[in-house]
Structures are given as C-alpha cells and as structure tokens.
Design a protein around this motif. Structure first.
Motif, short mmCIF file in Angstrom:
data_model
loop_
_atom_site.label_atom_id
_atom_site.label_comp_id
_atom_site.label_asym_id
_atom_site.label_seq_id
_atom_site.Cartn_x
_atom_site.Cartn_y
_atom_site.Cartn_z
N ASP A 64 47.78 37.48 39.69
CA ASP A 64 47.23 36.58 40.70
C ASP A 64 45.77 36.91 41.00
O ASP A 64 44.93 36.02 41.10
N SER A 114 43.61 38.40 39.02
CA SER A 114 42.74 38.13 37.88
C SER A 114 42.47 36.65 37.68
O SER A 114 41.47 36.27 37.05
N GLU A 115 43.33 35.80 38.24
CA GLU A 115 43.15 34.36 38.07
C GLU A 115 42.24 33.74 39.13
O GLU A 115 41.81 32.59 38.97
N THR A 119 39.42 30.54 38.42
CA THR A 119 39.91 29.31 39.04
C THR A 119 39.00 28.84 40.17
O THR A 119 38.74 27.64 40.31
#
Length: 273
Positions: free
Chosen positions: A78, A80-81, A85
């Motif tokens: 989560d 790393s995204e 994003t």
C-alpha cells in the motif's frame, strides 16, 4: 487452536484434498464473499482513524505501517503504491516489515517475535508525534507489532491497527483499532486468505480516503499520478483532453511538458484566460 482466536478456528470445510477443483474454487469464493461485509461493519472504526491521519498530514506528518509476513507485505504494498498513484513523495507513507525488505520475498525466521525491533526500525525514520503508526496483524498478537505500537504510544504518536480477531493485544495497544473479523479461514489458520483480503480492503480505504481529503484526486481522477509508462501517459492524455476540450495531440504535448495532469490543466488555463 488459540482460545478466542477466530483466525485459528478450524475451517468450516474439511477433506479439502477430496474436493474437485470446481468445488475448491466455489467454496473459497463463498468464503471470500463474507469479507466485504465484515469490512463494512468496521467502517465505524476506520473513519476516525482516517480523520486523524488527514489531520496529521496537514501538520506535516507521515503515515507508517508495520507488520510481519502477509500483513507486513500488504503494508509495504500500500505504501509503495501511493507515490505513483497520487504523485506524493516517497516518505509520506512508509511500510516496514519484520525482517526487513528481504522478508518481502522470503520468510525471515523469528523476525516477528521481537518486541523491540519495530521501534528500532521506526527510529531510523525519525518517527515523531506528527506521524501516525498503523500496526497490521491478522492474529492481533504479533510481538513486532505490539512492541512498535507500545513504544509509539509512549512517544505520543497516534496509533491504529488492522486486525482480524476481536479484543486482541494489538487492538488493545492501538488508540484507533480496526477489527475486521472475517471468521475461520478456508485452510485453517491461513490468514493470507480472507484475513489478507480484508486487510487489503481496509488499507485501500484508508490510503485512498486520506489522499482524496488531501486533494490528490480531482473529481474522480488521479491528476497527480506519475507518468511512468505508456499506459499512464495515454490515460493522462485522455484526462487532459477531456478536461480542457482539446485535441489529443495537444493534450499529450501539455502533459509531457508539465509532467502531470493537474499541472497541464492549470498551466493551460492560466495561459488562456
């Protein structure tokens, strides 16, 4: 079985090896259907935690996740995204796993059993009272997570957790506990299944809600996403073209020049007032 531990209760299914592939898939899917409903019941706990995180971010704080095994991997995922994003700095959301980054691919023996290691890991990031720490532990009894939350509390750091057992030690340490009780796993004790899915859903809800409230989404678009591949450039081009009512060629030129959908739209509008 651990007394009071839902995640360790025997599966509702037995003789799995005698099931056909179709039966296995159907029964796993039947169990998975219960997960979203369990998460829904936890929204009342997730909401105040999100509000605290937003408040701390606006004061210059960060969000940390700690966990072991599957729980730790989900936290790292989560975290790393968030930069690609939402275009946020890498140090806004930080995921730490017991045993270090090597444990993302291969289990590190006894790493989760150290009460002191999480705080040592967190101190390398200079965690402080502006930050928020969320401990992730399906069982709710992981020493690595308990120790980290305990020390964070001593240092006046806001603490939360995501666990899949009610009344756990992890939840007792967290100021904002989130308990998503999904029931026994299809394979007894395999918390990478329903529990892991529940934790992923909760993490999605937390980080997405926070980013929306911090203005990293406009309408329903990821206007600050990183343009790290052709698919995202194409998506961004379409977003700019739609927002400004211009041809795709111009939209792509603007996007590549200004490096984000938000900047491309804002700069174009400034120049064409």
């Amino acid at each position: 079985m651990i007394i009071g531990s839902t995640t360790e209760q025997s599966s509702s299914y037995d003789n799995l090896e005698e099931m056909s592939v179709h039966e296995l898939l159907l029964n796993m899917n039947s169990e998975d259907k219960k997960v979203a409903l369990a998460v829904e019941k936890s929204i009342v706990q997730i909401e105040p935690l999100v509000n605290e995180i937003v408040k701390k971010f606006k004061q210059g704080g960060r969000l940390f996740y700690i966990g072991a095994g599957t729980s730790g991997r989900l936290g790292v995922l989560d975290a790393s995204e968030c930069p690609p994003t939402y275009g946020v700095p890498d140090n806004w959301v930080i995921g730490l796993i017991a045993g270090g980054d090597g444990a993302l691919r291969k289990a590190v023996e006894n790493a989760e059993d150290d009460l002191e290691q999480a705080w040592l890991d967190l101190k390398t990031y200079d965690i402080n009272s502006k930050d928020v720490l969320i401990g992730i532990a399906a069982s709710g009894r992981t020493p690595y997570v308990i120790g980290g939350l305990r020390e964070a509390n001593k240092h006046k750091i806001i603490t939360g957790c995501i666990t899949c057992n009610a009344g756990s030690e992890v939840a007792k340490e967290a100021k904002f506990p989130v308990e998503v009780v999904v029931g026994p796993e299809f394979v007894t004790g395999s918390t990478r299944m329903k529990s892991g899915t529940a934790q992923k859903l909760a993490l999605n809800m937390i980080s997405t809600s926070v980013m929306v409230k911090l203005g990293r989404v406009k309408g329903n678009k990821m206007v600050d996403m990183q343009l790290s591949n052709e698919k995202l450039v194409e998506r961004g081009t379409n977003m700019v073209a739609s927002e400004l009512g211009v041809e795709k060629q111009l939209a792509e030129e603007l996007l590549l020049k200004y490096k984000s959908v938000r900047a491309a739209v804002d700069q174009y509008r400034k120049l064409h007032k």
